[in-house]
Scaffold this motif. Structure first.
Motif, PDB file in Angstrom:
ATOM      1  N   LYS A 115       0.699  -1.315   0.046  1.00 22.19           N
ATOM      2  CA  LYS A 115       0.157   0.115   0.046  1.00 22.19           C
ATOM      3  C   LYS A 115       0.961   1.388   0.025  1.00 22.19           C
ATOM      4  O   LYS A 115       0.719   2.206  -0.687  1.00 22.19           O
ATOM      5  CB  LYS A 115      -0.736  -0.096   1.281  1.00 22.19           C
ATOM      6  N   GLU A 116       1.859   1.078   0.537  1.00 22.23           N
ATOM      7  CA  GLU A 116       2.928   2.281   0.739  1.00 22.23           C
ATOM      8  C   GLU A 116       3.467   2.699  -0.714  1.00 22.23           C
ATOM      9  O   GLU A 116       3.593   3.611  -1.159  1.00 22.23           O
ATOM     10  CB  GLU A 116       3.908   1.979   1.357  1.00 22.23           C
ATOM     11  N   ILE A 117       3.843   1.562  -1.483  1.00 21.61           N
ATOM     12  CA  ILE A 117       4.276   1.635  -2.746  1.00 21.61           C
ATOM     13  C   ILE A 117       3.234   2.052  -3.801  1.00 21.61           C
ATOM     14  O   ILE A 117       3.378   3.066  -4.330  1.00 21.61           O
ATOM     15  CB  ILE A 117       4.766   0.312  -3.292  1.00 21.61           C
ATOM     16  N   GLN A 118       2.091   1.601  -3.475  1.00 17.73           N
ATOM     17  CA  GLN A 118       0.805   2.150  -4.297  1.00 17.73           C
ATOM     18  C   GLN A 118       0.548   3.780  -4.198  1.00 17.73           C
ATOM     19  O   GLN A 118       0.377   4.449  -4.952  1.00 17.73           O
ATOM     20  CB  GLN A 118      -0.325   1.354  -3.905  1.00 17.73           C
ATOM     21  N   ALA A 119       0.578   3.965  -2.784  1.00 20.87           N
ATOM     22  CA  ALA A 119       0.311   5.488  -2.544  1.00 20.87           C
ATOM     23  C   ALA A 119       1.656   6.318  -2.928  1.00 20.87           C
ATOM     24  O   ALA A 119       1.152   7.495  -3.297  1.00 20.87           O
ATOM     25  CB  ALA A 119       0.257   5.550  -0.744  1.00 20.87           C
ATOM     26  N   GLY A 120       2.857   5.848  -2.952  1.00 18.61           N
ATOM     27  CA  GLY A 120       3.941   6.491  -3.469  1.00 18.61           C
ATOM     28  C   GLY A 120       3.741   6.821  -4.888  1.00 18.61           C
ATOM     29  O   GLY A 120       4.118   7.928  -5.501  1.00 18.61           O
ATOM     30  N   LYS A 121       3.404   5.610  -5.820  1.00 18.18           N
ATOM     31  CA  LYS A 121       3.207   5.864  -7.289  1.00 18.18           C
ATOM     32  C   LYS A 121       2.190   7.092  -7.333  1.00 18.18           C
ATOM     33  O   LYS A 121       2.192   7.962  -8.327  1.00 18.18           O
ATOM     34  CB  LYS A 121       2.636   4.577  -7.824  1.00 18.18           C
ATOM     35  N   LEU A 122       0.938   7.063  -6.468  1.00 21.98           N
ATOM     36  CA  LEU A 122      -0.003   8.002  -6.992  1.00 21.98           C
ATOM     37  C   LEU A 122       0.340   9.342  -6.612  1.00 21.98           C
ATOM     38  O   LEU A 122       0.205  10.361  -7.247  1.00 21.98           O
ATOM     39  CB  LEU A 122      -1.240   7.684  -5.928  1.00 21.98           C
ATOM     40  N   GLN A 123       1.346   9.550  -5.674  1.00 25.73           N
ATOM     41  CA  GLN A 123       1.720  10.767  -5.129  1.00 25.73           C
ATOM     42  C   GLN A 123       2.536  11.293  -6.458  1.00 25.73           C
ATOM     43  O   GLN A 123       2.780  12.487  -6.620  1.00 25.73           O
ATOM     44  CB  GLN A 123       2.502  10.753  -3.972  1.00 25.73           C
ATOM     45  N   ALA A 124       3.497  10.263  -6.938  1.00 26.17           N
ATOM     46  CA  ALA A 124       4.566  10.775  -7.751  1.00 26.17           C
ATOM     47  C   ALA A 124       3.745  11.270  -9.162  1.00 26.17           C
ATOM     48  O   ALA A 124       3.990  12.023  -9.800  1.00 26.17           O
ATOM     49  CB  ALA A 124       5.608   9.650  -8.229  1.00 26.17           C
ATOM     50  N   LYS A 125       2.390  10.558  -9.308  1.00 25.97           N
ATOM     51  CA  LYS A 125       1.744  10.649 -10.490  1.00 25.97           C
ATOM     52  C   LYS A 125       1.171  12.144 -10.401  1.00 25.97           C
ATOM     53  O   LYS A 125       1.022  12.884 -11.386  1.00 25.97           O
ATOM     54  CB  LYS A 125       0.728   9.658 -10.742  1.00 25.97           C
ATOM     55  N   GLY A 126       0.762  12.680  -9.146  1.00 25.63           N
ATOM     56  CA  GLY A 126       0.154  13.979  -8.683  1.00 25.63           C
ATOM     57  C   GLY A 126       1.131  14.956  -8.916  1.00 25.63           C
ATOM     58  O   GLY A 126       1.106  15.886  -9.775  1.00 25.63           O
TER      59      GLY A 126
END
Length: 621
Positions: A453-464
């Motif tokens: 989940k941390e990896i998933q959230a990190g990807k979304l944050q990088a996308k933002g």
């Protein structure tokens, strides 16, 4: 004080050699009147209990209670050590070789059982050494091999006597030996005397000035042999620098005392009756202990608590020995052995060694029918459960392999399966272990899920972050919001607060862009002066077409330079109004003149300028 008027110094060295554990144990105690030195060599392979340490501590504790050099007292101490070993022999038979030296700082005695040796040196020569209880020593005593060959003979480790022997303890008690100034007493286990010859000991003794130097030199000699395998070894040296000088005995006084004692005994006469009465009281107390212990043991055996039954049968047997009741001694000894078999079986089950457990249970089942307190069906039930226990242990082992390989999901499935089987079969020891393993597997899976989940959230944050750079503020807000929800779910509050700031920044940028592009509702973002100007423009357009056109040309530059539709509308409105009164060229000049201020004016006017331009154009036409 004997100790204060004599000088005894002691040092020892004890190491494990090539092994992990050192099963030798040496300890000594010096009191004001006597000293006791005890060295033992453990002969068993039990991984938890240390037989050498147990017997040494037992002997020293008994000596501390009542220091004595008498044979009866010292042999009793060894028998108690023997009983303690037998009582603790649950997994394997505990065995130890022991040497005990007692001195009153003037004379010494020793008791040996096994192959721990004593060397007594005087004037740089060997005065005597103790004999081993081995087959090699027996061959030497019969004259079949030389005495010096016992240290290298292949049967030197084949012991005929040792503590823990099921046939009882038969130790050697040496008579008192007079000590002299300069004597050296050396105690050594087989790991030392097997590889260090007597000549080498004498050479080390000649060079050494104190016990520390002697033991260190012996260790150096031993290690210099560079054997492939070095056994546990211990050497303890006692330097008799000065013995206690006793006052010469007056034989006449001694004879008088003996005669006086005899006279008193004859006169009193009742001393024998008192002694007999005490013996009878002691026998009655022992009989009572035997009966109570036997009753308690039978109750424990009926309840299936064989560990407690084992202890109580041992106490009953010891009481039977004290009153010389041979019949009950044989009975309680047999029941003690039966309890030991069942305790051993339970111990093997805990270690998952079901083959040995079955063998132990089978032996107990065969003899249990002879002793009513033991339930044969209970023993048979234990045997029947071994198959399910083995299956449970197999699943647990497979789960351990999965766990070690990182396959925590399948490991958890196997652990749960094994735990269910353990609950159904009553395998309590496995249940406790499986509960721990299930918790560990769940913890591993939870940690992995959180990492994902941390990896998933990190990807979304990088996308933002990328969308913010591309000025896609709407997409950035969606990405940041998705990442924020995940961080909230896994309780990463710092990341939640950080994304809250990122979302606020994106919304601020989005709002500014919308104002810049004229996408806000009418009236939003306009100051009071701008609204008044708009109202005035509407009034002028109603009064005169030419005035409307002029107002339209002045309002046009307020549109954003980047807003193309507003420019087109302003241009068309100017052309339309210019056909009536010839003010088109003036409007164009004003437009080009005020074009440079369009960016700043657009922030104040907003969308209302477009509406004013449409009304002016309509009036002009």
């Amino acid at each position: 004080m004997r100790k204060d008027n004599s000088d005894f110094s002691t040092a020892f060295v004890s190491e494990a050699g090539s092994y992990i554990d050192n099963r030798d144990y040496f300890a000594f105690m010096e009191t004001d009147d006597m000293a006791c030195y005890v060295l033992a060599d453990g002969l068993d392979s039990d991984q938890e209990l240390r037989s050498a340490e147990m017997v040494v501590k037992t002997v020293l504790e008994n000596f501390m209670e009542k220091p004595s050099m008498s044979k009866r007292r010292l042999m009793r101490d060894l028998r108690e050590a023997q009983e303690w070993l037998q009582f603790e022999s649950r997994r394997v038979r505990l065995k130890a070789s022991l040497l005990m030296v007692v001195t009153n700082y003037n004379k010494m005695v020793y008791v040996s059982c096994g192959n721990v040796r004593l060397y007594h040196f005087r004037n740089g020569r060997l005065n005597f050494r103790s004999k081993d209880h081995s087959l090699a020593q027996s061959l030497a005593d019969d004259g079949r091999i030389p005495d010096e060959a016992t240290s290298t003979h292949e049967e030197r480790g084949n012991l005929l006597e040792y503590l823990g022997n099921p046939n009882g303890v038969h130790a050697h008690y040496a008579k008192k030996t007079q000590l002299a100034d300069g004597d050296v007493i050396l105690l050594a286990t087989s790991g030392m005397w097997e590889d260090v010859e007597l000549a080498e000991m004498l050479g080390a003794l000649e060079e050494a000035k104190d016990p520390v130097m002697l033991t260190d030199t012996l260790e150096e000699v031993l290690l210099s042999k560079q054997r492939r395998t070095v056994n546990n070894y211990t050497a303890a040296a006692i330097y008799v620098n000065k013995v206690f000088q006793e006052k010469p005995k007056n034989r006449r006084k001694l004879i008088k005392r003996i005669l006086l004692a005899l006279l008193i005994f004859i006169v009193v006469g009742g001393g024998a009756w008192i002694t007999l009465a005490r013996m009878a009281a002691n026998k009655a107390a022992a009989l009572e202990t035997m009966v109570e212990s036997a009753q308690a043991a039978d109750d424990y055996a009926r309840a299936g608590d064989y560990a407690k039954a084992l202890k109580s049968y041992s106490e009953a047997k010891n009481a039977a020995v004290k009153i010389n009741d041979k019949i009950h001694k044989r009975l309680y000894t047999a029941e003690q052995k039966l309890s030991q078999l069942l305790v051993d079986g339970d111990g093997y089950v805990e270690k998952a060694d079901f083959t040995k457990a079955e063998a132990s249970y089978e032996k107990a089942r065969k003899s249990a029918g002879l002793y009513p307190p033991f339930n044969v069906k209970d023993i048979e039930h234990k045997i029947d459960q071994l198959d399910s226990y083995a299956e449970t242990a197999s699943w647990m082992k497979d789960g351990d392999l999965k766990f070690q390989g990182g396959d925590y999901t399948n490991a958890l499935k196997l652990y749960k399966k094994a735990n269910k089987a353990a609950m159904e079969s009553g395998y309590t020891s496995a249940q406790k272990e499986l509960e721990k393993k299930i918790t560990e597997a769940n913890d591993k899976l939870t940690a992995i899920q959180q990492q994902l989940k941390e990896i998933q959230a990190g990807k979304l944050q990088a996308k933002g972050d990328r969308m913010m750079k591309d000025l896609d503020y709407e997409g950035a807000i969606d990405a940041y919001s998705g990442a924020q929800e995940i961080y909230q779910e896994i309780d990463k509050l710092e990341s939640v607060l950080a994304l809250e700031r990122s979302i606020a920044k994106a919304e601020e940028k989005q709002s500014a862009e919308q104002q810049k592009n004229g996408q806000l509702p009418a009236g939003l973002g306009l100051s009071d002066g701008a609204l008044n100007d708009t109202d005035a423009g509407d009034t002028a357009s109603e009064a005169s077409p030419s005035a409307a056109a002029e107002s339209q040309t002045k309002a046009a530059p307020t549109a954003s330079a980047g807003t193309t539709p507003a420019k087109k509308e302003a241009s068309s409105a100017t052309k339309s109004s210019g056909t009536g009164d010839g003010n088109a060229s003036s409007a164009k000049a004003d437009t080009s003149k005020e074009q440079g201020t369009a960016d700043s004016a657009s922030k104040a006017a907003g969308a209302s300028d477009s509406e004013s331009q449409d009304r002016a154009a309509a009036n002009g036409s």
